[in-house]
Motif scaffolding. Structure first.
Motif, PDB file in Angstrom:
ATOM      1  N   HIS A 155      -8.108   3.339  -8.334  1.00 51.52           N
ATOM      2  CA  HIS A 155      -7.433   3.499  -9.632  1.00 51.52           C
ATOM      3  C   HIS A 155      -7.072   2.134 -10.225  1.00 51.52           C
ATOM      4  O   HIS A 155      -7.025   1.974 -11.439  1.00 51.52           O
ATOM      5  CB  HIS A 155      -6.177   4.378  -9.480  1.00 51.52           C
ATOM      6  N   ARG A 156      -6.812   1.164  -9.386  1.00 55.64           N
ATOM      7  CA  ARG A 156      -6.537  -0.199  -9.860  1.00 55.64           C
ATOM      8  C   ARG A 156      -7.852  -0.938 -10.135  1.00 55.64           C
ATOM      9  O   ARG A 156      -7.982  -1.634 -11.147  1.00 55.64           O
ATOM     10  CB  ARG A 156      -5.732  -0.979  -8.794  1.00 55.64           C
ATOM     11  N   CYS A 208      -7.769   1.374  -3.435  1.00 55.57           N
ATOM     12  CA  CYS A 208      -7.003   1.425  -4.703  1.00 55.57           C
ATOM     13  C   CYS A 208      -7.967   1.515  -5.891  1.00 55.57           C
ATOM     14  O   CYS A 208      -7.858   0.752  -6.860  1.00 55.57           O
ATOM     15  CB  CYS A 208      -6.086   0.218  -4.855  1.00 55.57           C
ATOM     16  N   CYS A 236      -7.212   5.036   2.985  1.00 55.12           N
ATOM     17  CA  CYS A 236      -7.413   3.984   1.978  1.00 55.12           C
ATOM     18  C   CYS A 236      -8.483   4.393   0.961  1.00 55.12           C
ATOM     19  O   CYS A 236      -9.540   4.905   1.323  1.00 55.12           O
ATOM     20  CB  CYS A 236      -7.842   2.698   2.688  1.00 55.12           C
ATOM     21  N   GLU A 253       2.336   1.582  -3.519  1.00 57.77           N
ATOM     22  CA  GLU A 253       1.331   1.866  -4.555  1.00 57.77           C
ATOM     23  C   GLU A 253       0.809   3.292  -4.459  1.00 57.77           C
ATOM     24  O   GLU A 253       0.533   3.943  -5.468  1.00 57.77           O
ATOM     25  CB  GLU A 253       0.161   0.888  -4.399  1.00 57.77           C
ATOM     26  N   ASN A 254       0.655   3.766  -3.227  1.00 58.05           N
ATOM     27  CA  ASN A 254      -0.044   5.037  -3.010  1.00 58.05           C
ATOM     28  C   ASN A 254       0.870   6.162  -2.523  1.00 58.05           C
ATOM     29  O   ASN A 254       0.374   7.195  -2.070  1.00 58.05           O
ATOM     30  CB  ASN A 254      -1.188   4.809  -2.014  1.00 58.05           C
ATOM     31  N   PRO A 267      -7.076  -4.348  -5.326  1.00 59.61           N
ATOM     32  CA  PRO A 267      -6.257  -3.400  -4.562  1.00 59.61           C
ATOM     33  C   PRO A 267      -4.849  -3.970  -4.346  1.00 59.61           C
ATOM     34  O   PRO A 267      -4.669  -5.195  -4.301  1.00 59.61           O
ATOM     35  CB  PRO A 267      -7.013  -3.276  -3.239  1.00 59.61           C
ATOM     36  N   ALA A 268      -3.871  -3.073  -4.179  1.00 67.67           N
ATOM     37  CA  ALA A 268      -2.475  -3.520  -4.056  1.00 67.67           C
ATOM     38  C   ALA A 268      -2.283  -4.494  -2.904  1.00 67.67           C
ATOM     39  O   ALA A 268      -1.592  -5.513  -3.045  1.00 67.67           O
ATOM     40  CB  ALA A 268      -1.571  -2.301  -3.868  1.00 67.67           C
ATOM     41  N   CYS A 292       0.835  -1.203   0.000  1.00 68.96           N
ATOM     42  CA  CYS A 292       0.000   0.000   0.000  1.00 68.96           C
ATOM     43  C   CYS A 292       0.865   1.246   0.000  1.00 68.96           C
ATOM     44  O   CYS A 292       0.618   2.194  -0.747  1.00 68.96           O
ATOM     45  CB  CYS A 292      -0.926  -0.019   1.219  1.00 68.96           C
TER      46      CYS A 292
END
Ligand code: SF4
Ligand code: SF4
Ligand code: SF4
Length: 179
Positions: free
Chosen positions: A122-123, A120, A117, A26-27, A130-131, A23
């Motif tokens: 965008h994913r 995710c 949170c 990824e973020n 999610p990542a 996380c």
């Protein structure tokens, strides 16, 4: 319509923190902060005490007090899946949302806006998990749509005992823990 959430098998979680590290990467979560974290809780009474290891994050509540407390509308429900998001350029950093969240799921980003949170999104909008879900070595996390009766998340809830965190807070959380 969709209603996104997670089902997490506490019997499979080994507390490795891979979900937390994924996380952060990824973020671009700044050092010293987190969008997800691991909690350990002893359950039961001696001599049958069980240690529950849980990966926790924003519960993307249906009745989210962070949304109703936000004076600018920065905290809002995304139009897909009921995901709770923050529009960072509308956030004035007043912390009303932080004070209202029973899960302590938010932090003030060093750049002045509130972050947490996003599932995710965008994913997810690209069809990916999610990542955190995608890296878990024990496959204990499942992300999906509770509005789809055939989804894996619904199958899991129909097959096992589960609980959510602080249901008494009345926020209608969407992360469930299998026990
Ligand atoms: Fe538990 Fe999976 Fe997170 Fe490791 S990556 S702490 S096993 S949820
Ligand atoms: Fe808001 Fe907290 Fe619920 Fe997330 S867990 S939707 S931040 S009240
Ligand atoms: Fe972090 Fe994304 Fe998992 Fe939320 S869904 S905890 S933002 S990796």
């Amino acid at each position: 319509m969709a209603r996104y959430g997670m089902v997490i098998d506490t019997l499979k979680c080994v507390g490795c923190q891979d979900c937390v590290i994924a996380c952060e990467a990824e973020n671009n979560v700044p050092e010293g902060f987190c969008r997800d974290w691991i909690t350990t809780e002893a359950k039961g009474k001696f001599p049958t005490i069980q240690l529950e290891i849980r990966t926790e994050r924003c519960n993307h509540c249906t009745d989210a007090p962070c949304v109703s407390a936000c004076p600018t509308g920065a905290s809002h429900y995304h139009d897909i899946g009921g995901v709770v998001l923050v529009t960072k350029n509308e956030c004035i950093g007043c912390k009303a949302c932080i004070a209202s969240c029973p899960y302590d799921a938010r932090y003030v980003h060093p750049e002045g806006y509130v972050d947490k949170c996003t599932f995710c999104i965008h994913r997810v909008e690209k069809g990916q998990d999610p990542a955190c879900v995608s890296v878990c070595p024990t496959y204990c996390m499942t992300f999906g749509d509770f509005d789809d009766p055939t989804s894996e998340v619904n199958k899991l809830l129909n097959s096992r005992r589960y609980h959510s965190l602080l249901p008494e807070a009345g926020t209608k959380p969407h992360i469930y823990y299998l026990t």
